[in-house]
Scaffold this active site. Structure first.
Site, PDB file in Angstrom:
ATOM      1  N   THR A 972       6.904   8.986  -0.969  1.00  0.00           N
ATOM      2  CA  THR A 972       5.666   9.774  -0.853  1.00  0.00           C
ATOM      3  C   THR A 972       4.417   8.957  -1.122  1.00  0.00           C
ATOM      4  O   THR A 972       3.335   9.326  -0.684  1.00  0.00           O
ATOM      5  CB  THR A 972       5.709  10.973  -1.827  1.00  0.00           C
ATOM      6  OG1 THR A 972       5.966  10.495  -3.133  1.00  0.00           O
ATOM      7  CG2 THR A 972       6.777  11.955  -1.412  1.00  0.00           C
ATOM      8  N   CYS A 973       4.578   7.858  -1.872  1.00  0.00           N
ATOM      9  CA  CYS A 973       3.406   7.025  -2.160  1.00  0.00           C
ATOM     10  C   CYS A 973       2.823   6.445  -0.887  1.00  0.00           C
ATOM     11  O   CYS A 973       1.622   6.201  -0.789  1.00  0.00           O
ATOM     12  CB  CYS A 973       3.779   5.879  -3.104  1.00  0.00           C
ATOM     13  SG  CYS A 973       4.692   6.408  -4.572  1.00  0.00           S
TER      14      CYS A 973
END
Length: 1005
Positions: A972-973
């Site tokens: 998700t980063c």
């Protein structure tokens, strides 16, 4: 010709009669068989103009006013041949501008030119001339005003009434009255202690005045609605109000009400009024010389019937064509009932005596000439019209309801559609010579002479109509026409600019949008020029041009906002800015000017005009501000850490704001850290660590933190917020039992989310973001939060029947339910005893909206506001609209799944047409909407998309080792998806759904 009144000098033209006064209308035999065109009356002499152009005069000749050597009691003609020849050689007649020249024009023009050698009149087309005791005035077709006076204080009306479209001028003894096209009358006097500058007759503005005339010390006005108003000296009853009082303000002659008066005329101390429908002529005022025609020498204080053959049965019944008065004499030009076609109606002005205005006939005349160089007469006409503010202000007048007679600060009286059509007709590619002449006239004559303080609102019409001219949108004219015009607009003083704003606010959206688009294009043109390169010597001029254009757009933006958004605020965006300027540098410069004002230093920052920035530009501004603030906080921490190495008293600090939290106690752990933190710590980069989970927070952990903590804080179990089922939105609960500090924490969390460019799920109405930006919520916001209540209040406002109180049965109270109990609260002091009625219903609605959004939640919102501004209290917030701030906080749901696929990047052996990638998109596009949103949550940490849209997500898919039994993995980063090389549609679908259904937690495995 019928005449009556003072005949002592032969001014009636009756010849050598014994009577010195004629007390009833008498036929003047001299004019039998002659066609009279016009009559002009002096105090003791009269001039007559015939249809064939011959001029006759009679009466006193002590000053040579007859053009004869001796006085005459019968009209004389021969001595005037020289006069006539000289006058008929004037361009006024040579060019055929007047088929029936007015006798007053002939004589006054002659003496005007003889008294002073006015060479300018030799080339001027005169529309009207009028004379008083000590002054003479001439009005040209191009709205120029010429004046001669015995007294130096007699005014120049062109200077005193610039830009106003004058329709009719009338001169009395020491008085000038001017009627404008939309009926505003202005009056000036001779003496300084009275008036020697025009004064607006406000009481006549709404009366639609179309004709005025002056006596020695009184004035009469005729309106389009058949009313007659008089004012001034009334000592002889010449005002017709059944008294001899003077009237300072215009007063209606009530005894003439019900009559369709079409003509009025003023003598020295008497007044005539003619009503053709009843064949009746009335007179009132001084009657000592028989000028009233009542068979008496008595004065009349109210309208009395003139005893003429049109009233009394006679063998020669006649119909009046036109009435005249002057001095102590009166005339009625008549003809038999059989030969009369149309009697003159002074309510309908002779087009030959009007100033030029832009209309279809005039334009067609210009277009009919053969292509090539313009003939001199057409070139002069075009220059006359487009150099005169008065001519343009008198053009494009509305004839439908409300027509131009209703001109006010709220109504312009202009037909914008007509203006656009006529401008587009006259500016044609096939006639470039006409466009060139118009452009030259606008550039050199009209725009440079526009006054920043117009004398009346009618002078503002051209500010509406001129931008409809296609010349304004031509890039070659931006610098010479469009920008100078904008400078004239922004230079207007507060009062006229306010009126102009009111008129703009009545525009239909397309018309207003055209004006906005014009000056957006001007700004883009200037910035493109600047990007290419502008010589240093021209830099100051460029800055002035850019500032002028932006300031006009700013005025238009405020008008649109105040009027409830004539066009959407997004229509002001200039999307090209990102490519034309360095937005980051512009923001830094703007900040410096905010902190250290340097006066006018020749620098224009677009951040001063935030309404032109689109979502992408404002996101860049927010990122720039966040980076600056974070860097300052980090630098301060590093300086403190450096000092702590040498000064034991100074503690070392972390350059980041670290939140170490447990999933099961996320609220408590976060509050503990934030309570210990200082305001400066909120500005540091945020790092989140979940206890027991291995992950490097490059953005994804932070996203999940915000998602989880907001979900927990907004949980109904806390009772901090009230959930509205119909709108699915929440608002502060004014009966919460939770610690008020929690609201401060929520404000901080929202601020941190914006500051760290992270979307959070916050289901508040737009009113929250309005309040954060210090804007007042409205009924529309209540409709969003509580649709049923909002609709009911709107019905209350829209109700038109008289039984409102009985139908709605409301008072100034509000009923609330809290934890099963019903409570009635007063919206205003003693509200329970104040019923809602037609006169106070708007106050009730305003009080209701204020209670819901302000009064009832004031302490809670103050805490939320305080927490929010601890983090986001910078200047950058001032640049946002409420809708934009809302999109920054919670993102939006403008899903475009095809755009997501189109902008996705691939790594390793994956590419657009790889079999696994084709299977993936086939599965994805067949998922229901909720599953697609879950995929976004799984991949990015939020099921909403950023303010910049799908393209800003920048999804990346890469292959991963292992077999088909592995699940897809999301980073998700980085919005990165590890996708195993599935070979079947069913397997890919099964594994993808498993992954997105179990999307919580982090690890480095």
């Amino acid at each position: 010709m019928l005449c009556w009144g003072n005949a002592s000098y032969g001014q009636l033209g009756l010849g050598g009669i014994d009577e010195e006064i004629v007390v009833e209308p008498r036929k003047c035999e001299f004019f039998h068989g002659k066609q009279v065109s016009d009559v002009g009356c002096g105090r003791r002499h009269t001039a007559f103009l015939l249809e064939d152009g011959t001029v006759y005069t009679c009466g006193c000749n002590d000053l040579g006013q007859l053009g004869h050597e001796k006085a005459r009691k019968k009209p004389g003609w021969k001595p005037l041949c020289v006069l006539l020849n000289a006058l008929l050689a004037h361009p006024l007649f040579c060019k055929g501008t007047m088929k029936r020249p007015n006798i007053a024009i002939l004589l006054s023009l002659f003496f005007l030119c003889m008294k002073r050698n006015i060479k300018t009149l030799s080339d001027v087309q005169i529309a009207q001339v009028a004379c008083g005791y000590w002054h003479s005035h001439a009005l040209s077709k191009g709205e120029e005003w010429f004046a001669l006076s015995t007294y130096p204080e007699q005014i120049d009306m062109h200077i005193a009434l610039p830009s106003l479209p004058r329709e009719l001028c009338s001169v009395g003894g020491a008085t000038i009255s001017v009627s404008l096209v939309s009926t505003t009358a202005t009056v000036s006097g001779r003496r300084l202690e009275d008036r020697y500058f025009p004064a607006l007759l406000k009481s006549l503005r709404s009366q639609r005045v179309i004709y005025i005339c002056c006596g020695e010390d009184h004035t009469a006005a005729l309106t389009k609605l058949r009313g007659v108003f008089t004012f001034g000296a009334g000592g002889y009853g010449q005002l017709g109000h059944n008294s001899t009082n003077h009237e300072i303000n215009p007063r209606k002659v009530f005894e003439l009400m019900g009559n369709v008066v079409t003509q009025i005329a003023c003598g020295r101390q008497h007044t005539l009024a003619f009503t053709p429908s009843s064949g009746k002529m009335d007179s009132f005022g001084l009657g000592g010389n028989g000028q009233l025609g009542t068979r008496s020498t008595s004065n009349r204080k109210s309208p009395a019937l003139v005893k003429g053959p049109w009233v009394v049965a006679s063998t020669e019944n006649c119909c009046v064509k036109r009435i005249y008065a002057g001095g102590d004499q009166s005339f009625a030009h008549y003809c038999s009932t059989n030969s009369l076609q149309n009697g003159d109606d002074t309510r309908i002005q002779d087009p030959q005596r009007k100033i030029y205005s832009l209309n279809e006939d005039l334009i067609q005349k210009w277009l009919n000439h053969s292509q090539g160089r313009l003939p001199l007469d057409i070139s002069n006409e075009i220059d006359l019209v487009f150099s005169s503010a008065s001519c343009l202000n008198g053009s494009f007048l509305s004839m439908s309801h409300p027509d131009h007679y209703s001109t006010s600060s709220k109504c312009s009286g202009v037909d914008m559609n007509m203006a656009r059509l006529l401008f587009n007709k006259v500016i044609q590619e096939g006639h470039p010579e006409i466009a060139q002449q118009i452009a030259a006239s606008l550039e050199k004559n009209l725009i440079p002479r526009l006054n920043n303080s117009p004398p009346d609102i009618e002078a503002l019409r051209l500010y509406l109509t001129l931008p409809e001219c296609p010349l304004f949108t031509n890039r070659n004219n931006y610098v010479t026409i469009s920008i100078p015009f904008a400078k004239s607009v922004i230079s207007l003083k507060e009062a006229p600019l306010k009126v102009l704003g009111n008129w703009w606010s009545t525009f239909e959206s397309p018309v207003f949008q055209r004006l906005v688009e014009l000056y957006k294009e001007v700004v883009v043109y200037l910035l493109q020029m600047h990007k290419v390169g502008i010589p240093a010597v021209e830099q100051r001029i460029f800055t002035c041009f850019l500032d002028t254009s932006l300031r006009l757009l700013e005025i238009l933006h405020k008008v649109s906002e105040k009027a409830g958004h004539i066009i959407q605020y997004g229509k002001f965006y200039i999307h090209e800015l990102d490519n034309l300027i360095d937005i980051r540098n512009d923001y830094v410069t703007w900040l410096q000017r905010q902190m250290y004002p340097m006066g006018h230093d020749g620098v224009v920052t677009l951040c001063k005009y935030p309404f032109v920035f689109d979502a992408q530009a404002k996101t860049t501004l927010l990122q720039t501000d966040a980076v600056l603030q974070m860097q300052m906080a980090v630098d301060q921490a590093q300086m403190q850490n450096f000092s702590s190495m040498f000064l034991p008293a100074v503690e070392s600090v972390n350059p980041c704001l670290i939140l170490i939290v447990r999933r099961e106690n996320i609220v408590g752990d976060t509050m503990e850290v934030l309570r210990k933190s200082k305001n400066v710590d909120y500005k540091k980069p945020l790092k989140v660590i979940f206890v027991g989970e291995e992950a490097v927070d490059a953005g994804g952990v932070r996203k999940e933190f915000f998602l989880l903590i907001m979900k927990e804080l907004l949980d109904p179990k806390y009772g901090m917020f009230r959930y509205y089922e119909e709108s699915r939105l929440i608002w502060f609960s004014n009966k919460t039992f939770e610690d008020i500090d929690l609201f401060n924490l929520i404000g901080v969390i929202c601020g941190l989310a914006i500051y760290n460019l992270t979307i959070v799920e916050l289901n508040f109405p737009l009113a929250l973001y309005k309040k954060l930006l210090k804007k007042k919520p409205t009924l529309e916001d209540l409709k969003e939060l509580m649709p049923d209540v909002g609709r009911s209040l709107q019905q209350l406002l829209d109700y038109t029947e008289d039984d409102l109180e009985e139908t709605f049965c409301l008072n100034f109270t509000i009923t609330e339910e809290n934890y099963g109990a019903t409570e009635v609260l007063e919206l205003v002091p003693n509200g329970e005893n104040i019923n809602v009625n037609m006169s106070n219903r708007q106050d009730f609605v305003s009080a209701y909206v204020d209670y819901v959004f302000n009064t009832s939640v004031a302490p809670l919102f103050e805490c939320f506001y305080s927490g929010f501004h601890k983090v986001c209290g910078g200047k950058v917030l001032e640049l946002f609209q409420p809708n934009e701030l809302q999109a920054m906080v919670i993102g939006n749901t403008n899903y475009d799944w095809m755009e997501l696929e189109k902008t996705t990047e691939y790594k390793g052996e994956y590419w657009t047409d790889h079999p696994t990638i084709r299977l993936f998109w086939e599965v994805f596009h067949n998922l229901p909407l909720e599953k697609k949103k879950q995929f976004l949550l799984f991949l990015t940490g939020s099921d909403r998309i950023p303010i910049l849209g799908m393209k800003s997500l920048k999804l990346v898919i890469q292959p991963t080792g292992g077999g088909e039994h592995y699940l897809p993995v999301a980073h998700t980063c980085f919005n990165l998806l590890d996708l195993p090389k599935y070979t079947s549609l069913e397997m890919l679908r099964e594994k993808l759904l498993q992954a997105i259904d179990h999307n919580q937690g982090f690890n480095l495995a």
